[in-house]
Design a protein around this motif. Structure first.
Motif, PDB file in Angstrom:
ATOM      1  N   PRO A 160       1.368  -1.445   0.270  1.00 44.39           N
ATOM      2  CA  PRO A 160      -0.027  -0.260  -0.064  1.00 44.39           C
ATOM      3  C   PRO A 160       0.768   1.240  -0.190  1.00 44.39           C
ATOM      4  N   ASP A 161       0.137   2.496  -0.487  1.00 47.08           N
ATOM      5  CA  ASP A 161       0.969   3.356  -0.365  1.00 47.08           C
ATOM      6  C   ASP A 161       0.159   4.897  -0.465  1.00 47.08           C
ATOM      7  N   GLU A 162       0.492   6.158  -0.253  1.00 49.26           N
ATOM      8  CA  GLU A 162      -0.606   6.405   0.231  1.00 49.26           C
ATOM      9  C   GLU A 162      -1.552   7.008  -0.203  1.00 49.26           C
ATOM     10  N   ASN A 163      -1.547   6.479  -1.557  1.00 46.14           N
ATOM     11  CA  ASN A 163      -3.093   6.964  -2.385  1.00 46.14           C
ATOM     12  C   ASN A 163      -4.063   5.467  -2.020  1.00 46.14           C
ATOM     13  N   THR A 164      -3.553   4.363  -1.788  1.00 49.44           N
ATOM     14  CA  THR A 164      -4.604   3.580  -1.045  1.00 49.44           C
ATOM     15  C   THR A 164      -5.585   3.565  -0.059  1.00 49.44           C
ATOM     16  N   PRO A 165      -6.602   3.553  -0.125  1.00 44.24           N
ATOM     17  CA  PRO A 165      -7.543   3.922   0.575  1.00 44.24           C
ATOM     18  C   PRO A 165      -7.786   2.950   1.886  1.00 44.24           C
ATOM     19  N   ARG A 166      -7.783   3.601   3.032  1.00 41.67           N
ATOM     20  CA  ARG A 166      -7.974   2.611   3.875  1.00 41.67           C
ATOM     21  C   ARG A 166      -8.136   1.999   4.191  1.00 41.67           C
ATOM     22  N   ASP A 167      -8.958   0.880   4.285  1.00 44.68           N
ATOM     23  CA  ASP A 167      -9.772  -0.020   4.104  1.00 44.68           C
ATOM     24  C   ASP A 167      -9.215  -1.173   4.057  1.00 44.68           C
ATOM     25  N   LEU A 168      -8.384  -0.344   2.346  1.00 42.51           N
ATOM     26  CA  LEU A 168      -7.362  -1.713   1.931  1.00 42.51           C
ATOM     27  C   LEU A 168      -5.895  -1.840   2.362  1.00 42.51           C
ATOM     28  N   ALA A 169      -5.276  -0.606   2.492  1.00 42.60           N
ATOM     29  CA  ALA A 169      -4.075   0.004   3.527  1.00 42.60           C
ATOM     30  C   ALA A 169      -4.285  -1.716   4.829  1.00 42.60           C
ATOM     31  N   GLU A 170      -5.845  -0.878   5.491  1.00 45.56           N
ATOM     32  CA  GLU A 170      -5.860  -2.347   6.895  1.00 45.56           C
ATOM     33  C   GLU A 170      -6.081  -3.605   6.526  1.00 45.56           C
ATOM     34  N   ALA A 171      -6.442  -3.937   4.816  1.00 47.35           N
ATOM     35  CA  ALA A 171      -7.079  -5.203   4.551  1.00 47.35           C
ATOM     36  C   ALA A 171      -5.833  -6.013   3.996  1.00 47.35           C
ATOM     37  N   SER A 172      -4.407  -5.264   3.571  1.00 40.90           N
ATOM     38  CA  SER A 172      -3.102  -5.895   3.449  1.00 40.90           C
ATOM     39  C   SER A 172      -2.287  -6.125   4.771  1.00 40.90           C
ATOM     40  N   THR A 216       0.111 -10.233   6.561  1.00 42.57           N
ATOM     41  CA  THR A 216       0.895  -9.996   7.851  1.00 42.57           C
ATOM     42  C   THR A 216       0.637 -11.669   9.254  1.00 42.57           C
ATOM     43  N   PRO A 217       1.261 -11.545   9.799  1.00 37.46           N
ATOM     44  CA  PRO A 217       0.674 -12.478  11.202  1.00 37.46           C
ATOM     45  C   PRO A 217      -0.422 -11.988  11.889  1.00 37.46           C
ATOM     46  N   ARG A 218      -1.036 -10.947  12.084  1.00 35.91           N
ATOM     47  CA  ARG A 218      -2.977 -11.291  12.257  1.00 35.91           C
ATOM     48  C   ARG A 218      -3.346 -12.020  11.946  1.00 35.91           C
ATOM     49  N   ALA A 219      -3.345 -12.209  10.924  1.00 35.26           N
ATOM     50  CA  ALA A 219      -4.333 -13.223  10.083  1.00 35.26           C
ATOM     51  C   ALA A 219      -3.982 -14.297   9.216  1.00 35.26           C
ATOM     52  N   GLN A 220      -2.352 -14.006   8.587  1.00 36.97           N
ATOM     53  CA  GLN A 220      -2.405 -14.712   7.393  1.00 36.97           C
ATOM     54  C   GLN A 220      -2.613 -16.004   7.259  1.00 36.97           C
ATOM     55  N   ALA A 264     -22.403  -2.129  10.024  1.00 37.21           N
ATOM     56  CA  ALA A 264     -21.331  -1.285   9.131  1.00 37.21           C
ATOM     57  C   ALA A 264     -20.636  -0.219  10.321  1.00 37.21           C
ATOM     58  N   GLY A 265     -19.312   0.254   9.915  1.00 37.84           N
ATOM     59  CA  GLY A 265     -18.128   1.007  10.531  1.00 37.84           C
ATOM     60  C   GLY A 265     -19.015   2.141   9.521  1.00 37.84           C
ATOM     61  N   SER A 266     -19.240   3.254  10.842  1.00 35.79           N
ATOM     62  CA  SER A 266     -18.996   4.977  10.457  1.00 35.79           C
ATOM     63  C   SER A 266     -17.992   5.473   9.385  1.00 35.79           C
ATOM     64  N   GLU A 267     -16.916   4.667  10.068  1.00 38.79           N
ATOM     65  CA  GLU A 267     -15.782   5.401   9.168  1.00 38.79           C
ATOM     66  C   GLU A 267     -15.487   3.776   8.220  1.00 38.79           C
ATOM     67  N   ALA A 268     -16.440   3.436   7.703  1.00 33.76           N
ATOM     68  CA  ALA A 268     -15.215   2.644   6.325  1.00 33.76           C
ATOM     69  C   ALA A 268     -15.778   3.067   5.386  1.00 33.76           C
ATOM     70  N   GLY A 269     -14.831   2.580   3.786  1.00 32.15           N
ATOM     71  CA  GLY A 269     -14.787   3.426   2.882  1.00 32.15           C
ATOM     72  C   GLY A 269     -16.148   2.504   1.934  1.00 32.15           C
ATOM     73  N   SER A 270     -16.562   1.497   3.450  1.00 31.02           N
ATOM     74  CA  SER A 270     -17.769   0.699   1.886  1.00 31.02           C
ATOM     75  C   SER A 270     -18.773   0.904   2.655  1.00 31.02           C
ATOM     76  N   LEU A 271     -19.069   1.673   3.685  1.00 33.05           N
ATOM     77  CA  LEU A 271     -20.068   2.218   3.923  1.00 33.05           C
ATOM     78  C   LEU A 271     -21.344   2.591   2.985  1.00 33.05           C
ATOM     79  N   TRP A 272     -21.132   3.313   2.129  1.00 37.64           N
ATOM     80  CA  TRP A 272     -21.980   3.527   0.873  1.00 37.64           C
ATOM     81  C   TRP A 272     -23.366   2.165   0.409  1.00 37.64           C
ATOM     82  N   MET A 273     -22.259   0.970   0.545  1.00 39.08           N
ATOM     83  CA  MET A 273     -22.740  -0.525   0.234  1.00 39.08           C
ATOM     84  C   MET A 273     -23.614  -0.223   0.667  1.00 39.08           C
ATOM     85  N   SER A 274     -23.214  -0.877   2.280  1.00 38.80           N
ATOM     86  CA  SER A 274     -24.136  -1.208   3.516  1.00 38.80           C
ATOM     87  C   SER A 274     -25.571  -0.127   3.510  1.00 38.80           C
TER      88      SER A 274
END
Length: 308
Positions: free
Chosen positions: A187-199, A204-208, A246-256
């Protein structure tokens, strides 16, 4: 937790069945099919939700999508929305064969793209009696319009043209199949926050997990995904009670919010303040809030009917 397999046409599906502690197998219980996100496997978010639903007294089934994880189907690493919807129906089939499951008390809970798939399955399979989505994603619309939904559907055309060129190369020139990542590897500075968190979640060992390879077939998946709309005819065909979380800060909230706004059935919207899309995958504060909403919802709508 019991590792199981069940049939889906010619494909053998792999699942994990979570049972409440001390389950009385002589009576029939309510059950929930849990549908994993795109790129996920049953050992990640879906398994976490299934285990927590079992703690609340439900039989819960998490499974790997066909063509993915431990499930069968060739070519592997195919993301086919229509197959994914059929997977949900096959999971319901299996639950209905279990003596300790009430075939009239089966619900579905879908996470991310699994939420969209669960919605689409429920619209055409009324054996699903109640439906919950968590961080819902309509995968076709998201791929066409972008993570924030700001592009037009026509924005998909250049990618579909690239698919056509790659199919020609594979068919006529023997080119090797190509793959796309579900989440950005770097991810870089242009990656949406949700997708950076998905990466960070998937890579990573968090859920890999070794079965979550972060790749799907380009030509065979993309054209099917781009033409898919999980919410098509939701106004008329979705009749089951619906809970949208859904979360209030989710970039995907519009779909919910779109799903909740369009559905005409009995519906509830639970927006959790401060939550991002990925928070609901494994962060206890947010997972517990989703479960605290889903538990009374399923308890009410999957309740046993009084004997006549």
């Amino acid at each position: 937790m019991d590792a199981i397999t069940f049939p889906n046409g010619q494909i053998t599906m792999a699942g994990n069945l979570y049972l409440p502690e001390g389950l009385d197998r002589t009576i029939r219980h309510a059950a929930v099919v849990v549908v994993h996100p795109g790129g996920g496997v049953k050992e990640q978010a879906a398994g976490l939700y299934a285990s927590k639903l079992a703690e609340q007294g439900f039989v819960a089934l998490a499974f790997d999508a066909s063509f993915q994880g431990d499930s069968g189907g060739e070519p592997h690493h195919l993301e086919d929305p229509y197959a994914r919807v059929e997977d949900v129906r096959a999971a319901v089939d299996h639950l209905q064969t279990l003596d300790f499951v009430d075939p009239e008390r089966i619900g579905a809970l879908g996470i991310c793209a699994g939420g969209g798939y669960a919605v689409n399955a429920a619209m055409t399979d009324y054996r699903i009696k109640a439906l919950t989505t968590v961080s819902a994603v309509n995968i076709g619309t998201s791929f066409r319009r972008g993570w924030y939904g700001t592009d037009s559907d026509a924005a998909a055309v250049p990618t579909l043209q690239a698919v056509a060129r790659q199919r020609t190369a594979e068919a006529s020139r023997g080119a090797e199949p190509t793959y796309l990542p579900y989440v950005p590897a770097e991810p870089d500075e242009n990656t949406p926050r949700d997708l950076a968190e998905a990466s960070e979640y998937y890579l990573t060992p968090r859920a890999q997990h070794p079965n979550a390879k972060n790749k799907f077939l380009f030509t065979r998946s993309v054209s099917r995904i781009f033409a898919f709309d999980a919410f098509h005819m939701v106004e008329d065909l979705l009749t089951q009670p619906l809970l949208v979380v859904a979360g209030s800060e989710a970039g995907s909230l519009w779909m919910s919010t779109e799903l909740h706004g369009r559905a005409r059935t009995t519906k509830h919207l639970r927006i959790v303040e401060g939550g991002t899309h990925m928070d609901f995958y494994d962060i206890p504060k947010y997972v517990d809030q989703a479960i605290s909403a889903a538990t009374p919802f399923f308890t009410k709508h999957l309740a046993a009917k009084p004997a006549e």
